[in-house]
Enzyme design. Structure first.
Site, PDB file in Angstrom:
ATOM      1  N   GLY A   8     -25.131  -7.305  35.736  1.00 24.75           N
ATOM      2  CA  GLY A   8     -24.230  -6.437  34.957  1.00 24.75           C
ATOM      3  C   GLY A   8     -23.339  -7.506  34.115  1.00 24.75           C
ATOM      4  O   GLY A   8     -22.044  -7.051  33.318  1.00 24.75           O
ATOM      5  N   GLY A  11     -22.007  -6.671  30.624  1.00 27.36           N
ATOM      6  CA  GLY A  11     -20.946  -5.404  30.487  1.00 27.36           C
ATOM      7  C   GLY A  11     -19.435  -5.805  30.478  1.00 27.36           C
ATOM      8  O   GLY A  11     -19.236  -6.957  30.632  1.00 27.36           O
ATOM      9  N   ARG A  12     -18.568  -4.768  30.256  1.00 22.79           N
ATOM     10  CA  ARG A  12     -17.108  -4.857  30.416  1.00 22.79           C
ATOM     11  C   ARG A  12     -16.712  -5.852  31.727  1.00 22.79           C
ATOM     12  O   ARG A  12     -15.987  -6.639  31.699  1.00 22.79           O
ATOM     13  CB  ARG A  12     -16.243  -3.630  30.197  1.00 22.79           C
ATOM     14  CG  ARG A  12     -16.182  -3.250  28.717  1.00 22.79           C
ATOM     15  CD  ARG A  12     -15.688  -1.999  28.730  1.00 22.79           C
ATOM     16  NE  ARG A  12     -16.356  -0.724  29.365  1.00 22.79           N
ATOM     17  CZ  ARG A  12     -17.232   0.038  28.696  1.00 22.79           C
ATOM     18  NH1 ARG A  12     -17.395  -0.138  27.434  1.00 22.79           N
ATOM     19  NH2 ARG A  12     -17.813   0.913  29.269  1.00 22.79           N
ATOM     20  N   MET A  13     -17.074  -5.179  32.750  1.00 22.94           N
ATOM     21  CA  MET A  13     -16.724  -5.776  33.902  1.00 22.94           C
ATOM     22  C   MET A  13     -17.568  -6.871  34.314  1.00 22.94           C
ATOM     23  O   MET A  13     -16.684  -8.079  35.025  1.00 22.94           O
ATOM     24  CB  MET A  13     -16.932  -4.411  35.250  1.00 22.94           C
ATOM     25  CG  MET A  13     -16.033  -3.434  35.225  1.00 22.94           C
ATOM     26  SD  MET A  13     -14.296  -4.140  35.188  1.00 22.94           S
ATOM     27  CE  MET A  13     -14.219  -5.164  36.616  1.00 22.94           C
ATOM     28  N   ARG A  35     -29.865  -6.404  31.622  1.00 27.81           N
ATOM     29  CA  ARG A  35     -31.135  -5.677  31.833  1.00 27.81           C
ATOM     30  C   ARG A  35     -31.946  -6.117  30.989  1.00 27.81           C
ATOM     31  O   ARG A  35     -31.795  -6.804  29.881  1.00 27.81           O
ATOM     32  CB  ARG A  35     -30.635  -4.261  31.411  1.00 27.81           C
ATOM     33  CG  ARG A  35     -30.057  -3.850  30.085  1.00 27.81           C
ATOM     34  CD  ARG A  35     -29.969  -2.473  29.562  1.00 27.81           C
ATOM     35  NE  ARG A  35     -29.226  -2.938  28.482  1.00 27.81           N
ATOM     36  CZ  ARG A  35     -29.840  -3.136  27.150  1.00 27.81           C
ATOM     37  NH1 ARG A  35     -31.139  -3.206  27.103  1.00 27.81           N
ATOM     38  NH2 ARG A  35     -29.192  -3.090  25.913  1.00 27.81           N
ATOM     39  N   THR A 100     -20.474   2.620  39.957  1.00 25.19           N
ATOM     40  CA  THR A 100     -19.983   4.050  40.258  1.00 25.19           C
ATOM     41  C   THR A 100     -20.955   5.007  39.971  1.00 25.19           C
ATOM     42  O   THR A 100     -22.206   4.460  39.199  1.00 25.19           O
ATOM     43  CB  THR A 100     -18.651   4.394  40.084  1.00 25.19           C
ATOM     44  OG1 THR A 100     -18.997   4.365  38.199  1.00 25.19           O
ATOM     45  CG2 THR A 100     -17.491   3.321  40.001  1.00 25.19           C
ATOM     46  N   ASN A 124     -14.501   1.283  44.343  1.00 25.61           N
ATOM     47  CA  ASN A 124     -13.524   0.816  43.708  1.00 25.61           C
ATOM     48  C   ASN A 124     -12.732  -0.306  44.625  1.00 25.61           C
ATOM     49  O   ASN A 124     -12.619  -0.177  45.739  1.00 25.61           O
ATOM     50  CB  ASN A 124     -12.322   2.003  43.840  1.00 25.61           C
ATOM     51  CG  ASN A 124     -11.043   1.530  42.825  1.00 25.61           C
ATOM     52  OD1 ASN A 124     -10.526   0.619  43.115  1.00 25.61           O
ATOM     53  ND2 ASN A 124     -10.557   2.589  42.253  1.00 25.61           N
ATOM     54  N   HIS A 155      -9.175   7.928  33.020  1.00 19.62           N
ATOM     55  CA  HIS A 155     -10.037   6.763  32.684  1.00 19.62           C
ATOM     56  C   HIS A 155     -10.160   6.717  31.240  1.00 19.62           C
ATOM     57  O   HIS A 155     -10.059   7.679  30.532  1.00 19.62           O
ATOM     58  CB  HIS A 155     -11.474   6.556  33.481  1.00 19.62           C
ATOM     59  CG  HIS A 155     -11.037   6.193  34.899  1.00 19.62           C
ATOM     60  ND1 HIS A 155     -10.826   7.131  35.916  1.00 19.62           N
ATOM     61  CD2 HIS A 155     -11.135   4.995  35.646  1.00 19.62           C
ATOM     62  CE1 HIS A 155     -10.711   6.472  37.173  1.00 19.62           C
ATOM     63  NE2 HIS A 155     -11.058   5.437  37.159  1.00 19.62           N
ATOM     64  N   LYS A 159     -15.803   5.715  29.858  1.00 24.08           N
ATOM     65  CA  LYS A 159     -16.542   6.302  31.430  1.00 24.08           C
ATOM     66  C   LYS A 159     -17.393   7.492  31.284  1.00 24.08           C
ATOM     67  O   LYS A 159     -17.104   8.510  30.719  1.00 24.08           O
ATOM     68  CB  LYS A 159     -15.340   6.415  32.362  1.00 24.08           C
ATOM     69  CG  LYS A 159     -15.591   6.618  33.562  1.00 24.08           C
ATOM     70  CD  LYS A 159     -14.655   6.272  34.749  1.00 24.08           C
ATOM     71  CE  LYS A 159     -15.009   6.524  35.935  1.00 24.08           C
ATOM     72  NZ  LYS A 159     -15.803   5.560  36.696  1.00 24.08           N
TER      73      LYS A 159
HETATM   74  N1  LIG Z   1     -16.041  -1.287  41.854  1.00 26.24           N
HETATM   75  C1  LIG Z   1     -14.972  -1.051  40.880  1.00 26.24           C
HETATM   76  O1  LIG Z   1     -13.693  -1.147  41.216  1.00 26.24           O
HETATM   77  C2  LIG Z   1     -15.297  -0.767  39.580  1.00 26.24           C
HETATM   78  C3  LIG Z   1     -14.270  -1.019  38.403  1.00 26.24           C
HETATM   79  C4  LIG Z   1     -14.783  -0.646  37.336  1.00 26.24           C
HETATM   80  C5  LIG Z   1     -15.863  -0.052  36.862  1.00 26.24           C
HETATM   81  N2  LIG Z   1     -16.767   0.103  37.877  1.00 26.24           N
HETATM   82  C6  LIG Z   1     -18.426   0.361  37.397  1.00 26.24           C
HETATM   83  O2  LIG Z   1     -18.959  -0.906  37.188  1.00 26.24           O
HETATM   84  C7  LIG Z   1     -20.207  -0.385  36.320  1.00 26.24           C
HETATM   85  C8  LIG Z   1     -20.020  -1.081  35.152  1.00 26.24           C
HETATM   86  O3  LIG Z   1     -19.118  -0.903  34.355  1.00 26.24           O
HETATM   87  P1  LIG Z   1     -18.616  -1.318  32.877  1.00 26.24           P
HETATM   88  O4  LIG Z   1     -17.492  -0.616  32.339  1.00 26.24           O
HETATM   89  O5  LIG Z   1     -18.762  -2.903  32.889  1.00 26.24           O
HETATM   90  O6  LIG Z   1     -19.795  -0.994  32.283  1.00 26.24           O
HETATM   91  P2  LIG Z   1     -20.939  -1.317  30.977  1.00 26.24           P
HETATM   92  O7  LIG Z   1     -19.865  -2.046  30.151  1.00 26.24           O
HETATM   93  O8  LIG Z   1     -21.679  -0.370  30.557  1.00 26.24           O
HETATM   94  O9  LIG Z   1     -21.761  -2.706  31.568  1.00 26.24           O
HETATM   95  C9  LIG Z   1     -22.898  -2.142  32.301  1.00 26.24           C
HETATM   96  C10 LIG Z   1     -23.631  -3.471  32.716  1.00 26.24           C
HETATM   97  O10 LIG Z   1     -25.015  -2.844  33.292  1.00 26.24           O
HETATM   98  C11 LIG Z   1     -26.270  -3.210  32.336  1.00 26.24           C
HETATM   99  N3  LIG Z   1     -27.010  -2.174  32.585  1.00 26.24           N
HETATM  100  C12 LIG Z   1     -27.096  -0.899  31.786  1.00 26.24           C
HETATM  101  N4  LIG Z   1     -28.391  -0.471  32.014  1.00 26.24           N
HETATM  102  C13 LIG Z   1     -29.004  -1.096  33.002  1.00 26.24           C
HETATM  103  C14 LIG Z   1     -30.107  -1.018  33.846  1.00 26.24           C
HETATM  104  N5  LIG Z   1     -30.898   0.207  33.598  1.00 26.24           N
HETATM  105  N6  LIG Z   1     -30.392  -2.027  34.760  1.00 26.24           N
HETATM  106  C15 LIG Z   1     -29.734  -3.098  34.770  1.00 26.24           C
HETATM  107  N7  LIG Z   1     -28.633  -3.445  34.161  1.00 26.24           N
HETATM  108  C16 LIG Z   1     -28.231  -2.306  33.147  1.00 26.24           C
HETATM  109  C17 LIG Z   1     -25.614  -3.362  30.976  1.00 26.24           C
HETATM  110  O11 LIG Z   1     -26.281  -3.977  29.928  1.00 26.24           O
HETATM  111  P3  LIG Z   1     -26.145  -3.839  28.451  1.00 26.24           P
HETATM  112  O12 LIG Z   1     -25.089  -4.726  28.247  1.00 26.24           O
HETATM  113  O13 LIG Z   1     -27.474  -4.585  27.932  1.00 26.24           O
HETATM  114  O14 LIG Z   1     -25.956  -2.500  28.112  1.00 26.24           O
HETATM  115  C18 LIG Z   1     -24.253  -3.916  31.283  1.00 26.24           C
HETATM  116  O15 LIG Z   1     -24.557  -5.517  31.602  1.00 26.24           O
HETATM  117  C19 LIG Z   1     -20.026   1.021  36.110  1.00 26.24           C
HETATM  118  O16 LIG Z   1     -20.740   1.634  37.254  1.00 26.24           O
HETATM  119  C20 LIG Z   1     -18.414   1.336  36.571  1.00 26.24           C
HETATM  120  O17 LIG Z   1     -18.224   2.641  36.793  1.00 26.24           O
HETATM  121  C21 LIG Z   1     -16.447  -0.268  39.045  1.00 26.24           C
END
Ligand SMILES: NC(=O)c1ccc[n+]([C@@H]2O[C@H](COP(=O)([O-])OP(=O)(O)OC[C@H]3O[C@@H](n4cnc5c(N)ncnc54)[C@H](OP(=O)(O)O)[C@@H]3O)[C@@H](O)[C@H]2O)c1
Length: 264
Positions: A8, A11-13, A35, A100, A124, A155, A159
């Site tokens: 990932g 993505g933002r994280m 992806r 998540t 989290n 949030h 989200k």
């Molecule tokens: N554990 C924690 O404390 C915590 C904290 C914050 C967020 N999160 C969770 O972490 C996840 C990512 O958050 P984010 O804000 O970074 O989301 P995001 O910006 O949408 O990034 C998602 C990442 O996953 C990739 N992706 C999307 N669809 C996919 C697929 N089918 N197969 C493989 N990779 C795929 C995206 O690729 P593209 O760039 O090409 O779209 C991007 O690299 C979410 O589930 C979020 O709720 C968890």
């Protein structure tokens, strides 16, 4: 030094976590996954996050991304889980799942996989939230059933899962502690609040990183316990600490509570 692969990364994280890993003395990034179809596949990961090149290309192949890693951190998307988990199993790599919004079936799949590899399921990764969970357990035991319990979470506007995985896990912990129903259907605003239920309100907006409040409302006072994440790198740092902790652990399903020593 712990070698980490990051899923990932685009993505933002993912971007924040890559930055944190490159600045951390005890970990090294050895694989970065996105992806298939992402336009940055093949680009240098350092250049992608605006730092000098790190001589590591972003790949869409879990096999290539995970091969040199000792632990995998996954900040991708529920749709990526099965493929990433399959590769983690094939390579027998410890797996930190930070995604998540996983379905019950996906959670069951992780439980089964945890017989073969160590898995840290961490929707989290903020240690403050783990502490909040401990504090609400103390509060619920002290206050008893005469208090109505409500959860409020807010949030950022991007989200897509609601209520947050964290709010759901706080509700589950409260339901167990206080013998309440956390699956009660929403009630009409014309009716009085049903007793022995947990109410959960969700707000979305702007760039709010993550606020969770637990409100105990009694007849004569109200106690609010709140956690407010001020910067999302908090979650990246928690994921890295989790990865350092998971290395060398026996197969099993772990949570942040295990990392902090709140449970055995
Ligand atoms: N554990 C924690 O404390 C915590 C904290 C914050 C967020 N999160 C969770 O972490 C996840 C990512 O958050 P984010 O804000 O970074 O989301 P995001 O910006 O949408 O990034 C998602 C990442 O996953 C990739 N992706 C999307 N669809 C996919 C697929 N089918 N197969 C493989 N990779 C795929 C995206 O690729 P593209 O760039 O090409 O779209 C991007 O690299 C979410 O589930 C979020 O709720 C968890």
């Amino acid at each position: 030094m712990l070698n980490i692969a990051l899923a990932g990364v685009t993505g933002r994280m993912g971007q924040l976590t890559l930055k944190e890993i490159t600045e951390h003395a005890d970990v090294e990034i050895v694989g970065v996954l996105t992806r298939p179809g992402n336009p940055f596949v093949g680009s240098d990961a350092g250049t992608f996050i605006g730092t000098p090149p790190i001589n590591l290309s972003i790949t869409d192949s879990p096999k290539k991304a995970f091969i040199g890693a000792q632990v995998i951190i996954d900040f991708s998307h529920p749709e990526g889980l099965e493929l990433h988990l399959l590769e983690a199993l094939q390579q027998e790599k410890p797996y930190v799942v930070c995604i998540t919004g996983l379905s019950n079936t996906q959670q069951d799949t992780l439980k089964k996989a945890a017989f073969q590899i160590p898995i840290l399921l961490a929707p989290n990764t903020s240690f403050g939230i783990a502490l909040l969970k401990q504090l609400i357990t103390i509060a619920s035991k002290a206050l008893g059933s005469s208090y109505d319990v409500s959860l409020l979470e807010m949030h950022h506007r991007h989200k897509t899962d609601a209520p947050s995985g964290t709010a759901l896990s706080l509700a589950k912990a409260l339901a167990e502690d206080m013998n309440l129903n956390h699956n009660a259907p929403p009630y009409s605003s014309q009716s009085p609040r049903p007793s022995r239920t947990i109410e959960c309100a969700v707000l979305r907006g702007g760039s709010v990183v993550g606020d969770h409040s637990v409100i105990f409302a009694g007849e004569k006072d109200m106690i609010t316990l709140e956690h407010r994440a001020l910067h999302p790198s908090l979650f990246s740092q928690g994921a890295i600490k989790g990865a350092l902790w998971l290395k060398g652990k026996a197969p099993g399903l772990y949570t942040i509570d295990h990392v902090l020593g709140f449970c055995q």
